[in-house]
Design a protein around this motif. Structure first.
Motif, PDB file in Angstrom:
ATOM      1  N   ILE A  88      -0.062  -2.689   1.622  1.00 26.03           N
ATOM      2  CA  ILE A  88      -0.676  -3.755   2.415  1.00 26.03           C
ATOM      3  C   ILE A  88      -1.244  -3.245   3.736  1.00 26.03           C
ATOM      4  O   ILE A  88      -2.336  -3.636   4.147  1.00 26.03           O
ATOM      5  N   ASN A  89      -0.506  -2.353   4.427  1.00 28.30           N
ATOM      6  CA  ASN A  89      -1.014  -1.894   5.735  1.00 28.30           C
ATOM      7  C   ASN A  89      -0.934  -0.379   5.960  1.00 28.30           C
ATOM      8  O   ASN A  89      -1.191   0.096   7.059  1.00 28.30           O
ATOM      9  N   GLY A  90      -0.604   0.382   4.919  1.00 27.28           N
ATOM     10  CA  GLY A  90      -0.501   1.841   5.082  1.00 27.28           C
ATOM     11  C   GLY A  90       0.899   2.286   5.468  1.00 27.28           C
ATOM     12  O   GLY A  90       1.381   3.312   5.028  1.00 27.28           O
ATOM     13  N   ASN A  91       1.531   1.480   6.364  1.00 25.01           N
ATOM     14  CA  ASN A  91       2.935   1.683   6.749  1.00 25.01           C
ATOM     15  C   ASN A  91       3.239   3.118   7.196  1.00 25.01           C
ATOM     16  O   ASN A  91       2.425   3.716   7.887  1.00 25.01           O
ATOM     17  N   ILE A  92       4.356   3.684   6.822  1.00 23.93           N
ATOM     18  CA  ILE A  92       4.783   4.972   7.374  1.00 23.93           C
ATOM     19  C   ILE A  92       3.761   6.097   7.113  1.00 23.93           C
ATOM     20  O   ILE A  92       3.451   6.858   8.025  1.00 23.93           O
ATOM     21  N   ALA A  94       0.741   5.932   7.167  1.00 23.98           N
ATOM     22  CA  ALA A  94      -0.381   5.725   8.090  1.00 23.98           C
ATOM     23  C   ALA A  94      -0.055   6.155   9.518  1.00 23.98           C
ATOM     24  O   ALA A  94      -0.907   6.072  10.396  1.00 23.98           O
ATOM     25  N   VAL A 133      -4.966   7.228   5.985  1.00 21.99           N
ATOM     26  CA  VAL A 133      -4.306   6.445   4.935  1.00 21.99           C
ATOM     27  C   VAL A 133      -4.798   5.004   5.051  1.00 21.99           C
ATOM     28  O   VAL A 133      -4.809   4.438   6.146  1.00 21.99           O
ATOM     29  N   ARG A 134      -5.244   4.440   3.937  1.00 20.71           N
ATOM     30  CA  ARG A 134      -5.803   3.078   3.989  1.00 20.71           C
ATOM     31  C   ARG A 134      -5.047   2.167   3.016  1.00 20.71           C
ATOM     32  O   ARG A 134      -4.570   2.617   1.977  1.00 20.71           O
ATOM     33  N   PRO A 135      -4.975   0.879   3.328  1.00 23.75           N
ATOM     34  CA  PRO A 135      -4.376  -0.085   2.390  1.00 23.75           C
ATOM     35  C   PRO A 135      -5.304  -0.328   1.199  1.00 23.75           C
ATOM     36  O   PRO A 135      -6.516  -0.087   1.298  1.00 23.75           O
ATOM     37  N   HIS A 137      -6.389  -3.018  -0.365  1.00 26.42           N
ATOM     38  CA  HIS A 137      -7.391  -4.104  -0.419  1.00 26.42           C
ATOM     39  C   HIS A 137      -8.702  -3.688   0.223  1.00 26.42           C
ATOM     40  O   HIS A 137      -9.695  -4.407   0.132  1.00 26.42           O
ATOM     41  N   GLU A 138      -8.722  -2.532   0.893  1.00 26.26           N
ATOM     42  CA  GLU A 138      -9.973  -2.059   1.481  1.00 26.26           C
ATOM     43  C   GLU A 138     -10.841  -1.350   0.435  1.00 26.26           C
ATOM     44  O   GLU A 138     -12.002  -1.048   0.692  1.00 26.26           O
ATOM     45  N   PHE A 145      -0.597 -10.427  -2.445  1.00 25.55           N
ATOM     46  CA  PHE A 145       0.166  -9.499  -1.612  1.00 25.55           C
ATOM     47  C   PHE A 145       1.636  -9.905  -1.676  1.00 25.55           C
ATOM     48  O   PHE A 145       1.964 -11.077  -1.537  1.00 25.55           O
ATOM     49  N   PRO A 147       4.719  -8.837   0.382  1.00 29.55           N
ATOM     50  CA  PRO A 147       5.114  -7.988   1.512  1.00 29.55           C
ATOM     51  C   PRO A 147       6.594  -7.609   1.487  1.00 29.55           C
ATOM     52  O   PRO A 147       7.390  -8.183   0.746  1.00 29.55           O
ATOM     53  N   CYS A 149       9.426  -4.123   3.031  1.00 32.42           N
ATOM     54  CA  CYS A 149       9.618  -2.666   2.999  1.00 32.42           C
ATOM     55  C   CYS A 149      11.059  -2.368   2.643  1.00 32.42           C
ATOM     56  O   CYS A 149      11.847  -2.015   3.476  1.00 32.42           O
ATOM     57  N   TYR A 178       8.342  -8.775   6.365  1.00 32.68           N
ATOM     58  CA  TYR A 178       7.445  -7.623   6.521  1.00 32.68           C
ATOM     59  C   TYR A 178       8.236  -6.324   6.751  1.00 32.68           C
ATOM     60  O   TYR A 178       7.657  -5.275   6.944  1.00 32.68           O
TER      61      TYR A 178
ATOM     62  N   PHE B  95       3.575  -2.197  12.558  1.00 33.49           N
ATOM     63  CA  PHE B  95       4.304  -1.737  11.377  1.00 33.49           C
ATOM     64  C   PHE B  95       5.744  -2.230  11.472  1.00 33.49           C
ATOM     65  O   PHE B  95       6.613  -1.558  12.038  1.00 33.49           O
ATOM     66  N   TYR B 112       5.364 -15.356   9.194  1.00 38.67           N
ATOM     67  CA  TYR B 112       6.272 -15.963   8.208  1.00 38.67           C
ATOM     68  C   TYR B 112       6.043 -17.474   8.139  1.00 38.67           C
ATOM     69  O   TYR B 112       5.983 -18.062   7.059  1.00 38.67           O
ATOM     70  N   TYR B 123      -8.172  -2.681   8.423  1.00 41.94           N
ATOM     71  CA  TYR B 123      -7.407  -2.285   9.602  1.00 41.94           C
ATOM     72  C   TYR B 123      -8.235  -1.401  10.531  1.00 41.94           C
ATOM     73  O   TYR B 123      -9.010  -0.570  10.074  1.00 41.94           O
ATOM     74  N   TYR B 125      -6.618   0.523  12.970  1.00 39.07           N
ATOM     75  CA  TYR B 125      -5.777   1.645  13.388  1.00 39.07           C
ATOM     76  C   TYR B 125      -6.252   2.212  14.724  1.00 39.07           C
ATOM     77  O   TYR B 125      -6.591   3.397  14.827  1.00 39.07           O
TER      78      TYR B 125
END
Lengths: 179, 241
Positions: A88-92, A94, A133-135, A137-138, A145, A147, A149, A178, B95, B112, B123, B125
Motif C-alpha cells: 500500500i505505501n512501500g513501508n520499510i 521504502a 520502492v513504490r506501492p 497501485h501506482e 486495499f 491494510p 503490518c 495501519y 509509516f 480508521y 506517494y 516520498y
C-alpha cells in the motif's frame, strides 16, 4: 459441486509476514480450501499464474521482476488486492527512497564493513533495482486495499469470507489497522 | 444563545461559538486535525468541512448563527474527508508500522474513523529532515501535517515563538526559531505546551516509545469520535462557564 474460487498470492518487496498472518487463520484454512484453491502462491510453489478470481499481493515494488510479476497477476486475476502496508505505501523497504540508489548500493557492497573484493553486483540474471520502492497501485489497478503490518488473520478472514459470500468487503473498526 | 440543526438534530449554541464548538458541546463529532479547542482556530486541514445552508465551510472557523442548517455526517462529506486524509498520507512520510506514535496518532485515527484502507494517489516520498539534537524532544518532519498547533502553542501559550512553517507546496516544512535552526539551541523545554500538542508523531518526547502495549493505546479500542468528544467537550464548556 460448483467450481472452486481460484486464488493466487505472491510476496514482492515484503517480508512474508502477510503470508504468515494469512496462515494464522489456523484451522479456518480447511473451510477456505473447501471453497477455494490456490494457484500461483508460496503455499503451492506454482511458478506462474493461470486465470484466477482473486490475486493477493504482499509487498511493494523494489525491482523490475516485481513489476513483471505484478503485471502477470493483474492480467490473470479478476480482482487484485494490495495486502499489507508494503503493497500500500512501500513501508520499510521504502526507507531507502530518500537516499540515491547508487549510495545505497555502495553502502552495502563497497563501503560496508568486512567486504572483500568490493563491487556492485551486476550479474545479468539479477533483476534491476528501481530508483525508489513504490506501492503497487501506482503501476496497476488495485481493486481493494487490506491494510496492516501485517493485516491480522481475522482481518484477512473477514475480507475473504465477505468476498466469497459475494458481499462488498467491509472491515469493522478493530480490524482496520495501519500497524 | 440560539439553535442550529446538524443533520436534522437541533443543537444549541452560545453567542460567539463556532460550529465545531457548538457541535462538540452537544456531543456531535466533526472530524478535525488542525483544530484543538484550546487554541485559536487555524482552518487549514479542511477535514471539518461541513455544508451550511448548502455551502461548504470549515466548522472550526465558521460562526454558528440562528437557524443554520448544517450537514455533517453525509456520504459526500465523508468521501471528501477521506480524500483529504489520503492526500495527507501521500504528501508526508507516514509509516505507521514503525512509528512510535502509532495507536495514539490522530491522523491514523481519522483514517480508521473514515474507513480509509489505501490511497488513490501516488506517494511523494518527500525528503524531510529529522532533528534529534534536543536532549528530550525529537522533531521528525516526515510526519508533520502543517496543522501549526506547535506554532500556536509556542507563540500563544509558551510565549516562546519557536516554530513556523516555511516553504511552499511539497517543500513546506517546519522551521525552528534558533540561531542554528536546531531544536537544542531553541530553549524548548519538555514542559512546554508545544511539546505536547502534536496530533501526529512529528514532535515526540524521547524515551517514551512503545511504553503502552498494543491494545491499550488511545485509539486501539475507542474511535477518535469518542475520544475527541470526551476530551474536548469540557474544554469548550469551560470557555463560557
Amino acid at each position: 459441486m460448483t467450481e472452486k474460487l481460484k486464488v493466487a498470492t505472491v510476496s514482492l518487496a515484503g517480508c512474508f509476514g502477510c503470508h504468515m498472518s494469512f496462515l494464522d487463520i489456523d484451522e479456518r484454512i480447511l473451510d477456505l480450501t473447501a471453497v477455494a484453491e490456490f494457484d500461483r502462491s508460496p503455499f503451492t510453489d506454482i511458478k506462474h499464474c493461470g486465470p484466477c478470481d482473486l490475486g493477493l499481493i504482499e509487498g511493494g515494488l523494489c525491482n523490475s521482476e516485481n513489476v513483471h510479476t505484478l503485471r502477470e497477476f493483474r492480467r490473470a486475476c479478476k480482482l487484485l488486492v494490495a495486502v499489507g502496508a508494503c503493497a500500500i505505501n512501500g513501508n520499510i523497504p521504502a526507507l531507502r527512497n530518500p537516499i540515491p540508489l547508487k549510495e545505497c548500493l555502495e553502502e552495502s557492497y563497497v563501503h560496508g564493513m568486512g567486504i572483500e573484493n568490493p563491487q556492485i553486483p551486476n550479474d545479468p540474471e539479477l533483476p534491476l533495482l528501481l530508483n525508489q520502492v513504490r506501492p503497487i497501485h501506482e503501476v496497476v489497478k488495485v481493486d481493494y486495499f487490506l491494510p496492516g503490518c501485517p493485516p491480522s488473520a481475522d482481518a484477512i478472514w473477514k475480507f475473504l469470507t465477505d468476498l466469497i459470500a459475494g458481499r462488498e468487503p467491509s472491515l469493522p473498526y478493530p480490524l482496520i489497522r495501519y500497524d | 444563545m440560539g439553535t442550529i440543526t446538524i443533520d436534522g438534530q437541533a443543537i444549541p449554541f452560545q453567542d460567539g461559538q463556532t460550529l465545531i464548538e457548538a457541535a462538540t458541546e452537544a456531543g456531535v463529532y466533526i472530524p478535525h486535525l488542525c483544530h484543538n479547542p484550546e487554541f485559536k482556530p487555524h482552518g487549514s486541514c479542511k477535514l471539518c468541512s461541513v455544508k451550511v445552508n448548502g455551502r461548504v465551510c470549515s466548522a472550526c472557523t465558521f460562526p454558528a448563527a440562528e437557524g443554520q442548517e448544517v450537514l455533517n455526517d453525509t456520504d459526500e462529506l465523508n468521501e471528501a474527508r477521506r480524500m483529504i486524509t489520503e492526500m495527507l498520507f501521500v504528501e508526508g512520510n507516514h509509516f505507521c508500522a514503525y512509528c512510535e506514535k502509532s495507536g495514539d496518532c490522530q491522523l491514523q485515527a481519522v483514517g480508521y474513523f473514515l474507513k480509509m484502507t489505501g490511497p488513490r494517489f501516488s506517494y511523494f516520498y518527500p525528503r524531510r529532515e529529522v532533528d534529534a539534537s534536543h536532549r528530550d524532544i525529537l522533531l521528525d518532519r516526515d510526519r508533520c501535517i502543517f496543522c501549526e498547533l506547535c506554532v500556536r502553542a509556542s507563540r500563544d501559550v509558551d510565549g516562546k515563538n519557536l516554530f513556523a512553517i516555511a516553504g511552499r507546496g511539497i517543500r513546506n516544512h517546519l522551521i525552528v526559531n534558533s540561531a542554528s535552526g536546531e531544536l537544542e539551541d531553541s530553549g524548548m523545554a519538555v514542559t512546554d505546551k508545544a511539546a505536547h500538542v502534536c496530533p501526529v508523531g512529528a514532535i515526540l518526547i524521547k524515551r517514551q516509545a512503545y511504553k503502552v502495549p498494543i491494545g491499550s493505546r488511545t485509539y486501539d479500542e475507542r474511535s477518535i469520535s469518542e475520544v475527541s468528544l470526551s476530551a474536548e467537550a469540557p474544554v469548550v464548556a469551560a470557555k463560557h462557564d
